[in-house]
Design a protein around this motif. Structure first.
Motif, PDB file in Angstrom:
ATOM      1  N   LEU A 420      31.558  93.138 -11.253  1.00 14.49           N
ATOM      2  CA  LEU A 420      32.019  91.761 -11.064  1.00 14.49           C
ATOM      3  C   LEU A 420      31.070  90.775 -11.735  1.00 14.49           C
ATOM      4  CD1 LEU A 420      33.263  91.565  -7.345  1.00 14.49           C
ATOM      5  CD2 LEU A 420      34.653  91.611  -9.416  1.00 14.49           C
ATOM      6  N   LEU A 421      29.788  90.971 -11.513  1.00 14.10           N
ATOM      7  CA  LEU A 421      28.803  90.042 -12.071  1.00 14.10           C
ATOM      8  C   LEU A 421      28.802  90.085 -13.593  1.00 14.10           C
ATOM      9  CD1 LEU A 421      25.933  90.715  -9.527  1.00 14.10           C
ATOM     10  CD2 LEU A 421      27.226  88.584  -9.760  1.00 14.10           C
ATOM     11  N   LEU A 422      28.918  91.263 -14.174  1.00 14.15           N
ATOM     12  CA  LEU A 422      28.953  91.379 -15.627  1.00 14.15           C
ATOM     13  C   LEU A 422      30.177  90.686 -16.212  1.00 14.15           C
ATOM     14  CD1 LEU A 422      27.754  95.057 -16.039  1.00 14.15           C
ATOM     15  CD2 LEU A 422      26.555  93.012 -16.832  1.00 14.15           C
ATOM     16  N   ALA A 423      31.246  90.615 -15.425  1.00 14.80           N
ATOM     17  CA  ALA A 423      32.460  89.941 -15.873  1.00 14.80           C
ATOM     18  C   ALA A 423      32.447  88.449 -15.567  1.00 14.80           C
ATOM     19  CB  ALA A 423      33.679  90.594 -15.220  1.00 14.80           C
ATOM     20  N   GLY A 424      31.307  87.939 -15.058  1.00 15.32           N
ATOM     21  CA  GLY A 424      31.200  86.520 -14.742  1.00 15.32           C
ATOM     22  C   GLY A 424      31.966  86.122 -13.494  1.00 15.32           C
ATOM     23  N   ARG A 425      32.121  87.029 -12.580  1.00 18.11           N
ATOM     24  CA  ARG A 425      32.866  86.759 -11.358  1.00 18.11           C
ATOM     25  C   ARG A 425      31.951  86.971 -10.145  1.00 18.11           C
ATOM     26  NH1 ARG A 425      37.724  90.579 -11.320  1.00 18.11           N
ATOM     27  NH2 ARG A 425      38.249  89.328  -9.498  1.00 18.11           N
ATOM     28  N   PRO A 426      32.327  86.329  -9.049  1.00 17.59           N
ATOM     29  CA  PRO A 426      33.478  85.429  -8.865  1.00 17.59           C
ATOM     30  C   PRO A 426      33.285  84.116  -9.627  1.00 17.59           C
ATOM     31  CG  PRO A 426      32.173  85.563  -6.851  1.00 17.59           C
ATOM     32  CD  PRO A 426      31.573  86.537  -7.789  1.00 17.59           C
ATOM     33  N   GLN A 427      34.366  83.400  -9.832  1.00 17.44           N
ATOM     34  CA  GLN A 427      34.310  82.192 -10.641  1.00 17.44           C
ATOM     35  C   GLN A 427      33.530  81.080  -9.952  1.00 17.44           C
ATOM     36  OE1 GLN A 427      38.357  81.235 -11.639  1.00 17.44           O
ATOM     37  NE2 GLN A 427      38.476  82.788 -13.250  1.00 17.44           N
ATOM     38  N   GLU A 428      33.620  81.002  -8.650  1.00 19.53           N
ATOM     39  CA  GLU A 428      32.918  79.957  -7.904  1.00 19.53           C
ATOM     40  C   GLU A 428      31.417  80.243  -7.956  1.00 19.53           C
ATOM     41  OE1 GLU A 428      31.085  77.664  -5.119  1.00 19.53           O
ATOM     42  OE2 GLU A 428      31.519  79.675  -4.373  1.00 19.53           O
ATOM     43  N   ALA A 429      30.624  79.259  -8.454  1.00 16.83           N
ATOM     44  CA  ALA A 429      29.206  79.483  -8.739  1.00 16.83           C
ATOM     45  C   ALA A 429      28.417  79.912  -7.507  1.00 16.83           C
ATOM     46  CB  ALA A 429      28.595  78.218  -9.340  1.00 16.83           C
ATOM     47  N   ARG A 430      28.696  79.299  -6.375  1.00 15.37           N
ATOM     48  CA  ARG A 430      27.941  79.624  -5.162  1.00 15.37           C
ATOM     49  C   ARG A 430      28.175  81.073  -4.756  1.00 15.37           C
ATOM     50  NH1 ARG A 430      28.305  76.354   0.620  1.00 15.37           N
ATOM     51  NH2 ARG A 430      26.919  77.774   1.783  1.00 15.37           N
ATOM     52  N   SER A 431      29.434  81.510  -4.790  1.00 20.11           N
ATOM     53  CA  SER A 431      29.739  82.898  -4.430  1.00 20.11           C
ATOM     54  C   SER A 431      29.121  83.872  -5.424  1.00 20.11           C
ATOM     55  CB  SER A 431      31.255  83.104  -4.380  1.00 20.11           C
ATOM     56  OG  SER A 431      31.838  82.299  -3.377  1.00 20.11           O
ATOM     57  N   ARG A 432      29.145  83.515  -6.714  1.00 28.52           N
ATOM     58  CA  ARG A 432      28.557  84.400  -7.720  1.00 28.52           C
ATOM     59  C   ARG A 432      27.049  84.514  -7.509  1.00 28.52           C
ATOM     60  NH1 ARG A 432      30.716  82.180 -11.647  1.00 28.52           N
ATOM     61  NH2 ARG A 432      29.023  80.914 -12.508  1.00 28.52           N
ATOM     62  N   ARG A 433      26.398  83.410  -7.179  1.00 26.24           N
ATOM     63  CA  ARG A 433      24.959  83.449  -6.917  1.00 26.24           C
ATOM     64  C   ARG A 433      24.651  84.304  -5.684  1.00 26.24           C
ATOM     65  NH1 ARG A 433      24.388  78.519  -7.033  1.00 26.24           N
ATOM     66  NH2 ARG A 433      24.503  78.022  -4.809  1.00 26.24           N
ATOM     67  N   GLU A 434      25.465  84.160  -4.641  1.00 25.40           N
ATOM     68  CA  GLU A 434      25.247  84.944  -3.425  1.00 25.40           C
ATOM     69  C   GLU A 434      25.461  86.439  -3.680  1.00 25.40           C
ATOM     70  OE1 GLU A 434      26.619  84.892   1.288  1.00 25.40           O
ATOM     71  OE2 GLU A 434      27.578  83.543  -0.157  1.00 25.40           O
ATOM     72  N   LEU A 435      26.472  86.751  -4.499  1.00 25.21           N
ATOM     73  CA  LEU A 435      26.724  88.154  -4.822  1.00 25.21           C
ATOM     74  C   LEU A 435      25.576  88.723  -5.650  1.00 25.21           C
ATOM     75  CD1 LEU A 435      28.695  90.546  -4.732  1.00 25.21           C
ATOM     76  CD2 LEU A 435      29.704  89.690  -6.855  1.00 25.21           C
ATOM     77  N   ARG A 436      25.069  87.936  -6.586  1.00 22.59           N
ATOM     78  CA  ARG A 436      23.949  88.397  -7.412  1.00 22.59           C
ATOM     79  C   ARG A 436      22.719  88.655  -6.556  1.00 22.59           C
ATOM     80  NH1 ARG A 436      19.662  85.892  -9.896  1.00 22.59           N
ATOM     81  NH2 ARG A 436      18.887  86.884 -11.819  1.00 22.59           N
ATOM     82  N   GLU A 437      22.430  87.759  -5.611  1.00 24.67           N
ATOM     83  CA  GLU A 437      21.282  87.957  -4.720  1.00 24.67           C
ATOM     84  C   GLU A 437      21.464  89.206  -3.867  1.00 24.67           C
ATOM     85  OE1 GLU A 437      21.093  84.308  -2.600  1.00 24.67           O
ATOM     86  OE2 GLU A 437      20.168  83.182  -4.269  1.00 24.67           O
ATOM     87  N   TRP A 438      22.685  89.427  -3.392  1.00 19.61           N
ATOM     88  CA  TRP A 438      22.966  90.626  -2.591  1.00 19.61           C
ATOM     89  C   TRP A 438      22.712  91.876  -3.426  1.00 19.61           C
ATOM     90  CZ3 TRP A 438      26.289  94.733  -3.255  1.00 19.61           C
ATOM     91  CH2 TRP A 438      26.499  95.545  -2.140  1.00 19.61           C
ATOM     92  N   TRP A 439      23.207  91.874  -4.680  1.00 19.90           N
ATOM     93  CA  TRP A 439      23.045  93.036  -5.541  1.00 19.90           C
ATOM     94  C   TRP A 439      21.565  93.283  -5.855  1.00 19.90           C
ATOM     95  CZ3 TRP A 439      21.043  93.866 -10.416  1.00 19.90           C
ATOM     96  CH2 TRP A 439      21.353  95.102 -10.992  1.00 19.90           C
ATOM     97  N   LEU A 440      20.817  92.237  -6.191  1.00 18.29           N
ATOM     98  CA  LEU A 440      19.404  92.389  -6.519  1.00 18.29           C
ATOM     99  C   LEU A 440      18.609  92.926  -5.336  1.00 18.29           C
ATOM    100  CD1 LEU A 440      18.754  89.112  -8.553  1.00 18.29           C
ATOM    101  CD2 LEU A 440      18.668  91.457  -9.421  1.00 18.29           C
ATOM    102  N   GLU A 441      18.940  92.463  -4.144  1.00 19.19           N
ATOM    103  CA  GLU A 441      18.206  92.888  -2.952  1.00 19.19           C
ATOM    104  C   GLU A 441      18.403  94.373  -2.676  1.00 19.19           C
ATOM    105  OE1 GLU A 441      18.286  91.982   1.859  1.00 19.19           O
ATOM    106  OE2 GLU A 441      19.037  90.482   0.459  1.00 19.19           O
ATOM    107  N   ARG A 442      19.587  94.897  -3.018  1.00 17.37           N
ATOM    108  CA  ARG A 442      19.908  96.277  -2.659  1.00 17.37           C
ATOM    109  C   ARG A 442      19.801  97.274  -3.807  1.00 17.37           C
ATOM    110  NH1 ARG A 442      21.941  92.712   0.354  1.00 17.37           N
ATOM    111  NH2 ARG A 442      22.390  93.068   2.569  1.00 17.37           N
ATOM    112  N   SER A 443      19.784  96.803  -5.031  1.00 14.54           N
ATOM    113  CA  SER A 443      19.732  97.748  -6.150  1.00 14.54           C
ATOM    114  C   SER A 443      18.371  98.401  -6.250  1.00 14.54           C
ATOM    115  CB  SER A 443      20.086  97.064  -7.466  1.00 14.54           C
ATOM    116  OG  SER A 443      19.196  96.006  -7.734  1.00 14.54           O
ATOM    117  N   GLY A 444      17.318  97.685  -5.888  1.00 11.39           N
ATOM    118  CA  GLY A 444      15.987  98.263  -5.789  1.00 11.39           C
ATOM    119  C   GLY A 444      15.502  98.861  -7.086  1.00 11.39           C
ATOM    120  N   ALA A 445      14.453  99.684  -6.935  1.00 12.27           N
ATOM    121  CA  ALA A 445      13.927 100.383  -8.104  1.00 12.27           C
ATOM    122  C   ALA A 445      14.913 101.464  -8.495  1.00 12.27           C
ATOM    123  CB  ALA A 445      12.573 100.991  -7.781  1.00 12.27           C
TER     124      ALA A 445
END
Length: 463
Positions: A420-445
């Motif tokens: 989703l993030l690679l496709a620039g989604r979700p379109q709403e900036a706040r939701s995309r930022r929250e999703l990116r933070e969620w992914w970064l927190e859990r993707s780990g090393a």
């Protein structure tokens, strides 16, 4: 065989209700959801009260072409020991395919799929069951599953398949009467005939669950009330034998505790009705209905060929020695591996439908697998449907069409968010930022990506 009584599936969402529910003699917990070092307090309290807890595995894949994974077996054994369980249970199903046996990518089904009732599949299943039995500290019982599809060229009925499995391995059976109903609707199989062919003395306990009709088939959802036809099959079973235990399964869409109690009461009523029929039968009929081992013979039962030949050999030798079948050949495993990989690839990767399968029914099964996958990812990562809102399910189903699951549900959730993030989604900036933070927190090393493109994608997401 231990008498268990009436039980209910323990789930975190209804843990408090189960603890306070009257008449619950035992519970069953999904093995993969129990951490041996951190048992939920509810299960600890139930055990302290003397309530039996049985771990029920869903990921071993005993019906698959590969031998059981030693790590999964070790984990199942550990849960049995920690819970002090009298037995453990798993499914007669395959859940993954591909890999070294087929020189193709390994794929995960995300759900239980039926094995073909063929000699090859039976030989492989028997060997896998023996491997599991040797690795477990308590007896193993295996469950018949619900199916939306039928394999072409099957050589046995469900009852004959289960009879020979139990006969050759000594494994106990977990009979799901809701699954017998599902297979009656979806595959035209007679539940009474299946019960008549079963080795009833091998039954460890019985599952009861609800479902719903859609797309012209019955879906074993574990999220709806138990229908009357399922209770009728339970009554039929109870008219033949007194089941050691019966358990109500509910996995989602949980009703109020009072509704669960009413379903348990209906189950007890069905058992009592069957018991009355069993005890009221005239002695002559009762004698004809069971043999000396207690097995039903209300309908003619074909003795499996392997059993018949072994018995004949023993009789000719004047001996009662049990004949142990040889292990499954490598050719049988490879043939089964190729067949299962072709089917699973058609279901989750869009490859051509293997010859002999019903194309429309495979489409129903493929949609059901994708829906189940979306539901489980939503439970494993509840933040995703919260962040994406109503767009979660259609987005995930679109993702699933292009990306087969290869590494379990938690990996699936991370991969979905990444796409989703690679496709620039979700379109709403706040939701995309929250999703990116969620992914970064859990993707780990993570291990070093294998390609330059994969490395570039990960760098892009971390910016």
């Amino acid at each position: 065989m231990q008498r268990l009584g009436t039980g209910i599936g323990w789930r975190p969402e209804i843990a408090d209700a189960v603890e306070h529910m009257p008449g619950v003699d035992w519970v069953e917990a999904v093995a993969e959801n129990v951490c041996p070092g951190h048992l939920p307090p509810s299960l600890e309290r139930l055990r302290a009260r003397g309530v039996t807890v049985v771990p029920h595995g869903v990921s071993l894949g005993l019906g698959g072409a590969d031998r059981p994974d030693p790590a999964r077996l070790s984990a199942l054994a550990e849960r049995a020991e920690v819970l002090g369980s009298p037995l453990v249970t798993e499914h007669i199903a395959f859940v993954r395919a591909g890999g070294p046996l087929t020189a193709s990518p390994a794929l995960e089904a995300g759900h239980l799929l039926p094995v073909p009732r063929t000699r090859d599949a039976l030989d492989v299943l028997c060997e896998n069951v023996r491997i599991a039995q040797d690795a477990l500290p308590v007896p193993l019982a295996v469950e018949n599953i619900a199916a939306l599809i039928s394999w072409p060229g099957e050589e046995m009925t469900e009852g004959q398949f289960l009879y020979e499995l139990a006969d050759r391995t000594g494994v106990r059976l977990l009979i799901d009467v809701a699954n017998l109903h599902t297979n009656h609707v979806n595959r035209g199989e007679d539940p009474a005939k299946a019960l008549a062919e079963l080795p009833l003395e091998a039954i460890a306990y019985v599952h009861v669950a609800g479902g719903f009709a859609r797309d012209g088939v019955w879906h074993d959802s574990h999220a709806h009330p138990v229908p009357r036809p399922v209770l009728d099959i339970l009554t039929d079973l109870a008219s033949r034998i007194s089941p050691p235990g019966v358990l109500l399964e509910r996995d989602e869409n949980f009703p109020e505790p009072a509704e669960l109690e009413r379903e348990l009461a209906a189950i007890r009523g069905a058992l009592e009705e069957g018991a009355r029929a069993r005890t009221a039968a005239p002695a002559a009929v009762a004698g004809a209905a069971t043999d000396s081992a207690g097995r039903s013979s209300c309908a003619p039962v074909a003795v499996p060929a392997a059993r018949a030949s072994a018995d004949s050999a023993a009789e000719a030798a004047g001996s009662s020695v049990t004949v142990s079948p040889a292990p499954a050949s490598g050719h049988a495993r490879q043939r089964l591996a190729l067949a299962q990989a072709a089917l699973l690839s058609a279901l989750v990767a869009g490859t051509p439908v293997p010859e002999g399968f019903d194309r429309a029914r495979l489409g129903v099964q493929a949609r059901a697998l994708a829906g189940k996958r979306a539901d489980v990812v939503a439970r494993v990562a509840p933040e995703l449907p919260r962040i994406l809102g109503a767009g979660y399910r259609p987005s995930f189903l679109a993702y699933a069409q292009r990306h087969p699951m290869t590494g379990g549900y938690r990996r699936d959730a991370l991969d979905f968010a990444e796409q989703l993030l690679l496709a620039g989604r979700p379109q709403e900036a706040r939701s995309r930022r929250e999703l990116r933070e969620w992914w970064l927190e859990r993707s780990g090393a993570a291990p070093r990506p294998r390609s330059r493109m994969a490395r570039a994608r990960r760098v892009l997401l971390r910016r």
